[in-house]
Write a protein that holds these residues in place. Structure first.
Motif, mmCIF file in Angstrom:
data_model
loop_
_atom_site.group_PDB
_atom_site.id
_atom_site.type_symbol
_atom_site.label_atom_id
_atom_site.label_comp_id
_atom_site.label_asym_id
_atom_site.label_seq_id
_atom_site.Cartn_x
_atom_site.Cartn_y
_atom_site.Cartn_z
ATOM 1 N N LYS A 67 -24.763 -17.833 -21.362
ATOM 2 C CA LYS A 67 -23.580 -16.995 -21.137
ATOM 3 C C LYS A 67 -22.852 -17.409 -19.875
ATOM 4 O O LYS A 67 -21.624 -17.498 -19.836
ATOM 5 C CB LYS A 67 -23.999 -15.526 -21.040
ATOM 6 C CG LYS A 67 -24.487 -14.921 -22.333
ATOM 7 C CD LYS A 67 -24.927 -13.478 -22.137
ATOM 8 C CE LYS A 67 -25.472 -12.883 -23.430
ATOM 9 N NZ LYS A 67 -25.941 -11.482 -23.238
ATOM 10 N N VAL A 68 -23.620 -17.668 -18.823
ATOM 11 C CA VAL A 68 -23.028 -18.081 -17.548
ATOM 12 C C VAL A 68 -22.295 -19.409 -17.710
ATOM 13 O O VAL A 68 -21.176 -19.583 -17.215
ATOM 14 C CB VAL A 68 -24.107 -18.184 -16.448
ATOM 15 C CG1 VAL A 68 -23.553 -18.873 -15.207
ATOM 16 C CG2 VAL A 68 -24.636 -16.802 -16.099
ATOM 17 N N ALA A 119 -31.695 -11.778 -9.460
ATOM 18 C CA ALA A 119 -31.162 -12.865 -8.629
ATOM 19 C C ALA A 119 -30.750 -12.427 -7.227
ATOM 20 O O ALA A 119 -30.556 -13.271 -6.355
ATOM 21 C CB ALA A 119 -29.966 -13.505 -9.334
ATOM 22 N N ILE A 120 -30.626 -11.109 -7.000
ATOM 23 C CA ILE A 120 -30.212 -10.618 -5.687
ATOM 24 C C ILE A 120 -31.365 -9.869 -5.034
ATOM 25 O O ILE A 120 -31.963 -8.982 -5.640
ATOM 26 C CB ILE A 120 -28.976 -9.695 -5.795
ATOM 27 C CG1 ILE A 120 -27.794 -10.468 -6.392
ATOM 28 C CG2 ILE A 120 -28.590 -9.150 -4.420
ATOM 29 C CD1 ILE A 120 -26.526 -9.642 -6.524
ATOM 30 N N PHE A 152 -33.911 -18.052 -17.872
ATOM 31 C CA PHE A 152 -33.537 -17.136 -18.952
ATOM 32 C C PHE A 152 -32.465 -17.847 -19.786
ATOM 33 O O PHE A 152 -31.265 -17.725 -19.492
ATOM 34 C CB PHE A 152 -32.989 -15.832 -18.377
ATOM 35 C CG PHE A 152 -33.957 -15.088 -17.503
ATOM 36 C CD1 PHE A 152 -34.699 -14.026 -18.010
ATOM 37 C CD2 PHE A 152 -34.132 -15.450 -16.171
ATOM 38 C CE1 PHE A 152 -35.596 -13.330 -17.194
ATOM 39 C CE2 PHE A 152 -35.021 -14.768 -15.357
ATOM 40 C CZ PHE A 152 -35.756 -13.709 -15.874
ATOM 41 N N PRO A 153 -32.867 -18.630 -20.794
ATOM 42 C CA PRO A 153 -31.925 -19.470 -21.542
ATOM 43 C C PRO A 153 -30.694 -18.751 -22.086
ATOM 44 O O PRO A 153 -29.583 -19.287 -22.005
ATOM 45 C CB PRO A 153 -32.788 -20.019 -22.683
ATOM 46 C CG PRO A 153 -34.178 -20.004 -22.135
ATOM 47 C CD PRO A 153 -34.252 -18.779 -21.270
ATOM 48 N N ARG A 167 -24.569 -8.090 -15.177
ATOM 49 C CA ARG A 167 -25.730 -7.782 -16.020
ATOM 50 C C ARG A 167 -26.772 -8.897 -15.925
ATOM 51 O O ARG A 167 -27.976 -8.637 -15.889
ATOM 52 C CB ARG A 167 -25.292 -7.592 -17.473
ATOM 53 C CG ARG A 167 -24.493 -6.314 -17.726
ATOM 54 C CD ARG A 167 -24.203 -6.124 -19.202
ATOM 55 N NE ARG A 167 -23.333 -4.997 -19.431
ATOM 56 C CZ ARG A 167 -23.740 -3.729 -19.453
ATOM 57 N NH1 ARG A 167 -25.015 -3.452 -19.266
ATOM 58 N NH2 ARG A 167 -22.875 -2.740 -19.668
ATOM 59 N N VAL A 168 -26.304 -10.135 -15.869
ATOM 60 C CA VAL A 168 -27.213 -11.272 -15.732
ATOM 61 C C VAL A 168 -27.920 -11.216 -14.375
ATOM 62 O O VAL A 168 -29.140 -11.424 -14.294
ATOM 63 C CB VAL A 168 -26.440 -12.602 -15.877
ATOM 64 C CG1 VAL A 168 -27.311 -13.778 -15.456
ATOM 65 C CG2 VAL A 168 -25.978 -12.790 -17.319
ATOM 66 N N LEU A 169 -27.182 -10.947 -13.312
ATOM 67 C CA LEU A 169 -27.777 -10.872 -11.980
ATOM 68 C C LEU A 169 -28.831 -9.773 -11.909
ATOM 69 O O LEU A 169 -29.900 -9.947 -11.318
ATOM 70 C CB LEU A 169 -26.685 -10.614 -10.931
ATOM 71 C CG LEU A 169 -25.648 -11.723 -10.742
ATOM 72 C CD1 LEU A 169 -24.576 -11.267 -9.751
ATOM 73 C CD2 LEU A 169 -26.301 -13.012 -10.280
#
Length: 231
Positions: free
Chosen positions: A76-77, A44-45, A70-71, A37-39
């Motif tokens: 989360k990461v 990012a891809i 994206f703080p 979900r973050v990617l």
């Protein structure tokens, strides 16, 4: 539900082992979904023609640097990454964390802070002024150093970093990344006695992104082909 099942069937036809993902969302499944979900959210891809730092041309590119813009996503990461260090390696098994510039610095420095471990970083080229060192920060001979980077492709950068730390008297037996592109990095590091730990593998990520409708069939084939060509 039918769409998800059809997508899983397509992945089976590609030769993908669906046991990797599983139908239930256990701890690993939740991590996979959260990172994907973050990617997706951060873009990012990308697909196209890209030149990697090692000079090789790739049909897709993963830029994890954008996540720090994206703080909430980065938080989360970091939480997932630090938990992986604790569970897979154990904070008692290393003395210092070494970051790999430049993409690996945000993740490594924050992890060191949260785990209360001294932080150092490794230049890819020796500095030709000042102390002319490749390892920046304090390292004492015999220190056990954990290498941290955002992702690994062929493992060449991590190998050079491990050798640089060893040249300063440090001990390196483990390295951890958020994402393993599965293109020979694990095997390269094994040859010098370094075990690679990864939160996720690109084959798992490709499968999940496809299930989430974040990428199409052509894109998932591209990502998986890069893995299969080097198995």
């Amino acid at each position: 539900m039918l769409i998800i099942l059809l997508r899983r069937l397509s992945l089976v036809l590609y030769g993908v082992d669906m046991a990797i993902i599983g139908y239930g969302l256990g701890g690993r499944g939740l991590i996979l979904e959260e990172i994907c979900r973050v990617l997706k959210r951060t873009g990012a891809i990308e697909f196209g023609t890209f030149k990697l730092p090692n000079g090789r041309i790739t049909p897709y590119y993963i830029d994890l640097r954008v996540i720090t813009s994206f703080p909430d996503a980065f938080a989360k990461v970091v939480d997932i990454f630090v938990d992986s260090i604790r569970s897979e390696i154990g904070v008692e098994n290393f003395d210092r964390i070494a970051g790999i510039p430049t993409a690996g610095l945000p993740l490594s420095s924050v992890s060191a802070y949260l785990l209360k471990k001294p932080f150092i970083y490794i230049r890819q080229k020796q500095r030709l002024r000042g102390r002319e060192r490749r390892v920046e920060g304090i390292i004492v001979p015999g220190d056990r150093v954990l290498l941290v980077d955002d992702l690994v492709t062929t493992g060449l950068t991590l190998k050079k970093s491990a050798l640089a730390v060893r040249a300063e008297g440090g001990l390196v037996s483990d390295a951890i990344v958020l994402l393993d592109r599965e293109e020979g990095g694990r095997e390269r590091l094994e040859k010098i006695g370094v075990k690679l730990h990864s939160v996720l593998k690109i084959s798992n990520v490709a499968q999940k992104l496809y299930e989430m409708d974040a990428i199409g069939e052509d894109e998932v084939k591209i990502m998986l082909s890069q893995v299969k060509s080097r198995v």
